[in-house]
Write a protein that holds these residues in place. Structure first.
Motif, mmCIF file in Angstrom:
data_model
loop_
_atom_site.group_PDB
_atom_site.id
_atom_site.type_symbol
_atom_site.label_atom_id
_atom_site.label_comp_id
_atom_site.label_asym_id
_atom_site.label_seq_id
_atom_site.Cartn_x
_atom_site.Cartn_y
_atom_site.Cartn_z
ATOM 1 N N GLY A 1 0.836 -1.197 0.000
ATOM 2 C CA GLY A 1 0.000 0.000 0.000
ATOM 3 C C GLY A 1 0.872 1.249 0.000
ATOM 4 O O GLY A 1 1.919 1.272 0.651
ATOM 5 N N ASP A 2 0.434 2.279 -0.731
ATOM 6 C CA ASP A 2 1.212 3.516 -0.773
ATOM 7 C C ASP A 2 0.795 4.397 0.418
ATOM 8 O O ASP A 2 -0.338 4.885 0.461
ATOM 9 C CB ASP A 2 0.915 4.237 -2.095
ATOM 10 C CG ASP A 2 1.707 5.532 -2.231
ATOM 11 O OD1 ASP A 2 2.422 5.889 -1.266
ATOM 12 O OD2 ASP A 2 1.603 6.174 -3.289
ATOM 13 N N PRO A 3 1.722 4.591 1.366
ATOM 14 C CA PRO A 3 1.347 5.380 2.540
ATOM 15 C C PRO A 3 0.979 6.822 2.183
ATOM 16 O O PRO A 3 0.264 7.486 2.928
ATOM 17 C CB PRO A 3 2.603 5.352 3.425
ATOM 18 C CG PRO A 3 3.656 4.611 2.681
ATOM 19 C CD PRO A 3 3.107 4.128 1.378
ATOM 20 N N GLU A 4 1.431 7.295 1.005
ATOM 21 C CA GLU A 4 1.110 8.674 0.622
ATOM 22 C C GLU A 4 -0.268 8.805 -0.025
ATOM 23 O O GLU A 4 -0.738 9.914 -0.272
ATOM 24 C CB GLU A 4 2.165 9.187 -0.364
ATOM 25 C CG GLU A 4 3.470 9.506 0.317
ATOM 26 C CD GLU A 4 4.527 9.933 -0.678
ATOM 27 O OE1 GLU A 4 4.211 10.187 -1.856
ATOM 28 O OE2 GLU A 4 5.700 10.010 -0.259
ATOM 29 N N SER A 5 -0.901 7.666 -0.353
ATOM 30 C CA SER A 5 -2.211 7.758 -1.006
ATOM 31 C C SER A 5 -3.243 8.314 -0.036
ATOM 32 O O SER A 5 -3.403 7.802 1.069
ATOM 33 C CB SER A 5 -2.671 6.384 -1.494
ATOM 34 O OG SER A 5 -4.061 6.414 -1.694
ATOM 35 N N LYS B 1 -2.816 1.043 3.323
ATOM 36 C CA LYS B 1 -3.459 -0.254 3.609
ATOM 37 C C LYS B 1 -3.835 -0.977 2.313
ATOM 38 O O LYS B 1 -4.051 -0.356 1.280
ATOM 39 C CB LYS B 1 -4.724 -0.025 4.428
ATOM 40 C CG LYS B 1 -4.477 0.559 5.806
ATOM 41 C CD LYS B 1 -5.716 0.366 6.661
ATOM 42 C CE LYS B 1 -5.515 0.908 8.046
ATOM 43 N NZ LYS B 1 -5.820 2.342 8.158
ATOM 44 N N LEU B 2 -3.926 -2.305 2.414
ATOM 45 C CA LEU B 2 -4.435 -3.109 1.299
ATOM 46 C C LEU B 2 -5.359 -4.184 1.856
ATOM 47 O O LEU B 2 -5.171 -4.648 2.981
ATOM 48 C CB LEU B 2 -3.291 -3.809 0.548
ATOM 49 C CG LEU B 2 -2.335 -2.960 -0.279
ATOM 50 C CD1 LEU B 2 -1.339 -3.860 -0.994
ATOM 51 C CD2 LEU B 2 -3.098 -2.129 -1.309
ATOM 52 N N CYS B 3 -6.319 -4.627 1.050
ATOM 53 C CA CYS B 3 -7.214 -5.711 1.477
ATOM 54 C C CYS B 3 -6.644 -7.040 0.966
ATOM 55 O O CYS B 3 -5.672 -7.060 0.217
ATOM 56 C CB CYS B 3 -8.623 -5.465 0.937
ATOM 57 S SG CYS B 3 -8.863 -6.046 -0.744
ATOM 58 N N PRO B 4 -7.251 -8.183 1.342
ATOM 59 C CA PRO B 4 -6.702 -9.473 0.900
ATOM 60 C C PRO B 4 -6.599 -9.604 -0.616
ATOM 61 O O PRO B 4 -5.672 -10.242 -1.130
ATOM 62 C CB PRO B 4 -7.703 -10.493 1.455
ATOM 63 C CG PRO B 4 -8.396 -9.811 2.581
ATOM 64 C CD PRO B 4 -8.390 -8.354 2.262
ATOM 65 N N VAL C 1 -16.931 -4.306 3.432
ATOM 66 C CA VAL C 1 -16.437 -5.411 2.612
ATOM 67 C C VAL C 1 -16.302 -4.986 1.161
ATOM 68 O O VAL C 1 -15.305 -5.238 0.496
ATOM 69 C CB VAL C 1 -17.409 -6.620 2.709
ATOM 70 C CG1 VAL C 1 -17.133 -7.627 1.616
ATOM 71 C CG2 VAL C 1 -17.276 -7.292 4.068
ATOM 72 N N SER C 2 -17.335 -4.308 0.670
ATOM 73 C CA SER C 2 -17.394 -4.074 -0.773
ATOM 74 C C SER C 2 -16.739 -2.761 -1.183
ATOM 75 O O SER C 2 -16.482 -2.518 -2.332
ATOM 76 C CB SER C 2 -18.850 -4.027 -1.218
ATOM 77 O OG SER C 2 -19.507 -2.961 -0.577
ATOM 78 N N GLY C 3 -16.541 -1.948 -0.284
ATOM 79 C CA GLY C 3 -15.966 -0.631 -0.644
ATOM 80 C C GLY C 3 -16.990 0.463 -0.485
ATOM 81 O O GLY C 3 -17.112 1.002 0.572
ATOM 82 N N PRO C 4 -17.813 0.809 -1.423
ATOM 83 C CA PRO C 4 -18.333 0.140 -2.597
ATOM 84 C C PRO C 4 -17.267 -0.110 -3.622
ATOM 85 O O PRO C 4 -17.370 -0.998 -4.456
ATOM 86 C CB PRO C 4 -19.334 1.129 -3.145
ATOM 87 C CG PRO C 4 -18.833 2.461 -2.713
ATOM 88 C CD PRO C 4 -18.150 2.230 -1.409
ATOM 89 N N ASP C 5 -16.315 0.696 -3.569
ATOM 90 C CA ASP C 5 -15.202 0.422 -4.417
ATOM 91 C C ASP C 5 -14.032 0.409 -3.485
ATOM 92 O O ASP C 5 -13.470 1.419 -3.105
ATOM 93 C CB ASP C 5 -15.163 1.432 -5.544
ATOM 94 C CG ASP C 5 -16.299 1.054 -6.460
ATOM 95 O OD1 ASP C 5 -16.373 -0.146 -6.733
ATOM 96 O OD2 ASP C 5 -17.111 1.874 -6.811
ATOM 97 N N GLY C 6 -13.848 -0.806 -3.006
ATOM 98 C CA GLY C 6 -12.710 -1.195 -2.241
ATOM 99 C C GLY C 6 -12.185 -0.229 -1.223
ATOM 100 O O GLY C 6 -12.464 -0.349 -0.023
ATOM 101 N N GLU C 7 -11.439 0.732 -1.710
ATOM 102 C CA GLU C 7 -10.669 1.602 -0.829
ATOM 103 C C GLU C 7 -11.505 2.233 0.276
ATOM 104 O O GLU C 7 -10.998 2.550 1.337
ATOM 105 C CB GLU C 7 -9.952 2.679 -1.648
ATOM 106 C CG GLU C 7 -10.864 3.711 -2.322
ATOM 107 C CD GLU C 7 -11.685 3.147 -3.466
ATOM 108 O OE1 GLU C 7 -11.241 2.161 -4.072
ATOM 109 O OE2 GLU C 7 -12.770 3.674 -3.731
#
Ligand SMILES: Nc1nc2c(c(=O)[nH]1)N[C@H]1C(S)=C(S)[C@@H](COP(=O)(O)OP(=O)(O)OC[C@H]3O[C@@H](n4cnc5c(=O)[nH]c(N)nc54)[C@H](O)[C@@H]3O)O[C@H]1N2
Ligand SMILES: Nc1nc2c(c(=O)[nH]1)N[C@H]1C(S)=C(S)[C@@H](COP(=O)(O)OP(=O)(O)OC[C@H]3O[C@@H](n4cnc5c(=O)[nH]c(N)nc54)[C@H](O)[C@@H]3O)O[C@H]1N2
Ligand code: SF4
Ligand SMILES: [Mo]
Length: 732
Positions: free
Chosen positions: A35-39, A45-48, A178-184
């Motif tokens: 995961g890009d800490p600057e984002s 963070k990243l999900c599975p 879970v879904s986000g809705p778009d992830g992030e």
């Protein structure tokens, strides 16, 4: 940094995507994705799914070369061919169909919000066919966008990004953790709750967010319209609305007030199964807590009263004065959402009128639609019957039609009738098995694109960049350009980077610059309507929609009972006494994807049906039993999980097929939710939406029915894991 390792900024697209990532590349191999800490979105963070990107990239089951069918359609016999042969075959077929039937007889299909989404539409327009489709246009997100545009002149989204944290989030038919809705957004909403946000969750299932909510309204699926109207009844009758905002910035409040009088909470209790006291208390809390915001999901878009349902829910933040305020429901910044790529002007008006469904579903596909696409059941019927005119060729770019459209059996019959069918995908799927030509697609690590996320206030433009190339896989956009060139089309032939640079021009940057920066973000601005008004005809929030009025639809939201329900069809309900809902996103998968990815499938090897323990006890079902779920259209098997879902409701997961099983079917007829759903009328009168949820079903166990299952899947998955490592080592 380790010697020799290069790090690229990019954007993960294992889901619709959005998380900023750092891709670590060592001598042409991707060795790590972090995961890009600057984002500003995922802050490192990243999900599975994101973490499994490398297993996807080096997965041995990927399509590696173009293939052509050698046996009969659907018999699973394939031969490797060159790209040249594959593209020439497609070009020849397009020319044949165009000459004999007209370009509208070529349909272009795609899947949900991929990197190439707008480029597919661009290609269809350049080719001169109005018939592009996607399983989501009438069923996912587009209805929310359209309701947003007709009401607010824009799509409002939650403000998680400013100084002010939302004090209350109304989570409606949606599971963003879970879904986000778009992830992030899963990271953002969790952070927001930690800071003390109150939640109201409207969901038949007890999601993790429902566990943390002040109010969990365990609604009967398909009755969200009734609930929204009755919440507005409470807010208006108890004078809890924002008088100043309503007077200054909305039109139609009096007419809306009159309409919602028809829907008191005591009436709604009978329809929705939510106690009226709970409806009142939730409505009061939402109206009194400021700032408040709305997280709405796809569950609102899966019934034939889709548009009025999303409209009803969409009005609640307006009458409570939460529009475009810090921590509220804010309007987008549109950084790269000027979509110069669509080439709409290239499609002659006469062709637009021929779009499947244009005569009926004016908001989805009529000439004045904000975002026109073909109506799927009408299009598929034309493939089968030639009515209203024949559809002979179907070119699909990233859609598992047999698994994701309603009524899979009819989808199968439709595809089998085609003269020509091509599929571009990352993996072989039961749908691709029905094609004449298969093209191997790139994963997100092999793709250059601009990413503008509609759900995140549009104030970030991000880069997605190609860091490796695998086998003969290509990115879809390159195929559109190459086909346009070979067909000598007048447009659609420009190189990709030129398109990106045009899109970026208003931001004063170029694609190669963005590659090093990773993203650009803009300062948030609030209450923009004070300077620029709302982008609707009246310049105000249209509680009463003049757009809908012009097109002959009800300008005010209203309730409609789902067409298959204990109230509408009591006879069917006797045989099928439970309410079925489908979907309920899974953290480890994305729609029908990733059943081949070892760590993701390992986390959840089997399809799961949720049943309340009381109901399960009556049916003699125990946790972990394989059970049948049956509707008047078909039956499937999933594994029972006992949860506090409403006792009269069951939730089946969608998207299931079994890549470990034998092709060409790969178990697509065993656990696929869309054997249960309906693509028959009635449809939403404006959008043509069909029924993916709120259907009737029964559930039962048959002692001798042993389902294959878990052990075989895990054995296969372990084998895939070893092969992935092998491919990574040799990295073809
Ligand atoms: N019963 C029921 N049915 C549903 C739903 C539900 O809740 N219940 N949800 C509906 C919704 S909301 C949606 S959006 C649809 C989703 O429907 P789809 O979009 O069809 O679903 P996916 O499985 O995500 O994607 C289909 C294929 O795209 C391939 N793919 C992924 N990336 C690329 C790429 O970059 N290029 C190419 N060429 N291929 C790629 C994948 O390998 C996969 O085989 O399903 C709908 N169907
Ligand atoms: N991990 C992961 N993320 C995804 C996807 C994925 O497959 N996996 N898919 C992507 C896609 S295409 C989409 S559209 C979004 C969808 O994401 P969401 O909008 O979150 O959709 P779901 O999880 O299908 O449904 C949301 C909730 O609605 C509830 N529900 C079911 N029926 C009803 C009903 O009638 N009324 C109400 N009020 N609630 C109901 C379900 O129990 C569920 O908890 O997620 C996207 N993100
Ligand atoms: S939430 Fe989506 S974008 Fe973020 S890491 Fe997961 S799959 Fe990737
Ligand atoms: Mo979707």
């Amino acid at each position: 940094m380790t010697e020799g390792i290069k790090i690229y900024k990019s954007t993960c697209r294992m889901c619709h995507g959005g998380c900023g990532v750092l891709v670590h590349v060592d001598q042409g191999k991707v060795v790590k994705v972090t995961g890009d800490p600057e984002s500003p979105l995922n802050k490192g963070k990243l999900c599975p799914k994101g973490l499994a990107s490398i297993e996807h990239l080096y997965n041995p089951n990927r399509l590696k070369y173009p293939l052509k069918r050698t046996g009969k359609r659907g018999k699973g016999k394939w031969e490797r061919i060159t790209w040249d042969e594959a593209l020439n075959t497609i070009v020849k077929k397009i020319q044949e169909v165009r000459e004999n039937y007209g370009s509208e007889s070529i349909a272009i299909g795609q899947g949900t919000g991929r990197h190439h989404f707008f480029h597919t539409i661009r290609f269809a327009n350049a080719l001169g066919t109005p018939n592009w489709c996607e399983p989501g246009t009438a069923q996912c997100f587009i209805p929310r966008i359209l309701a947003g545009i007709m009401t607010y002149g824009d799509l409002p989204v939650c403000d998680y990004y400013g100084e002010v944290n939302p004090a209350c989030v109304l989570v409606w038919g949606h599971n963003p953790a879970v879904s986000g809705p778009d992830g992030e957004l899963q990271f953002t909403i969790k952070e927001c709750i930690k800071k003390g946000t109150k939640l109201i969750v409207i969901d038949p299932r007890q999601t993790d967010l429902a566990k943390e909510a002040e109010f969990w309204l365990r609604i009967r699926p398909g009755t969200d319209d009734a609930l929204a109207l009755s919440m507005m009844n409470v807010i208006i009758n108890e004078d809890l609305y924002d008088q100043e905002f309503v007077e200054q910035w909305t039109v139609g409040f009096d007419r809306l007030s009159k309409r919602v009088l028809e829907y008191p909470p005591e009436w709604a209790e009978k329809i929705t199964w939510v106690p009226s006291e709970q409806i009142k208390a939730a409505a009061r809390m939402f109206a009194k807590t400021k700032p408040a915001t709305l997280e709405w999901g796809v569950a609102l878009e899966h019934t034939p009263n889709c548009l009025q349902t999303v409209r009803a829910v969409a009005l609640i933040p307006a009458i409570t004065g939460n529009i475009d305020v810090p921590g509220g429901w804010i309007l987008g910044m549109h950084l790269i959402q000027t979509l110069p790529v669509l080439l709409q002007g290239r499609l002659p008006d006469a062709k637009k009128d021929k779009r499947m469904g244009a005569d009926k579903f004016k908001v989805l596909c009529g000439s004045d639609s904000f975002f026109p696409s073909a109506h799927v059941p009408t299009l598929f019927r034309a493939m089968r019957t030639g009515d209203p005119y024949p559809v002979k060729a179907f070119l699909v770019f990233g859609n598992n039609a047999l698994v994701t459209y309603a009524n899979s059996k009819e989808v199968y019959d439709s595809l089998m009738k085609l003269d020509f069918f091509s599929v571009m995908d990352i993996y072989m799927t039961p749908t691709a098995e029905l094609a004449d030509i298969i093209l191997p697609a790139a994963t997100w690590l092999e793709v250059d694109q601009l990413v503008g996320l509609p759900f995140v206030a549009n104030n970030v433009a991000q880069v997605q960049q190609k860091v490796v190339e695998m086998w003969e896989c290509r990115q879809d956009e390159e195929v559109f350009i190459e086909l346009a060139r070979r067909l000598n089309l007048e447009s659609g032939t420009e190189p990709l980077e030129k398109i990106f640079n045009n899109q970026l021009r208003p931001l004063g940057t170029r694609f190669d610059e963005l590659k090093t920066k990773g993203y650009i973000s803009a300062q948030m601005e609030y209450r923009k309507f004070e300077k620029r008004k709302f982008a609707t005809l009246s310049g105000k929030v249209e509680l009463y929609s003049t757009y809908l009025e012009r097109h002959g639809y009800d300008p005010l939201p209203s309730y409609q009972e789902p067409p298959e329900s204990p109230i509408s069809t009591p006879k069917i309900a006797k045989k099928y006494p439970l309410i079925l809902t489908t979907g309920g996103r899974i953290q480890h998968f994305f729609c029908s994807e990733y059943r081949q990815i070892p760590t993701l499938r390992g986390g959840q090897p089997d399809p799961i049906v949720e049943i309340n323990p009381e109901t399960a006890a009556e049916l003699n079902i125990e946790e972990g039993d394989w059970v049948w779920i049956e509707t008047p259209r078909g039956r499937i098997q999933q594994k029972a999980k006992l949860t506090p879902i409403h006792p009269k409701v069951v939730n089946v997961q969608f998207g299931w097929w079994f890549p470990e099983e034998e092709g060409p079917e790969y178990g697509v007829w065993k656990s696929n939710a869309n054997l249960l759903t309906s693509n028959a009328p009635p449809y939403d009168p404006a959008l043509g939406t069909y029924q993916l949820r709120a259907l009737l079903c029964k559930v039962y166990k048959k002692g001798d029915d042993k389902r294959f299952g878990t052990k075989a899947a895990i054995k296969w998955i372990n084998k895939v894991k070893q092969h992935s490592r092998y491919i990574f080592r040799i990295c073809i």
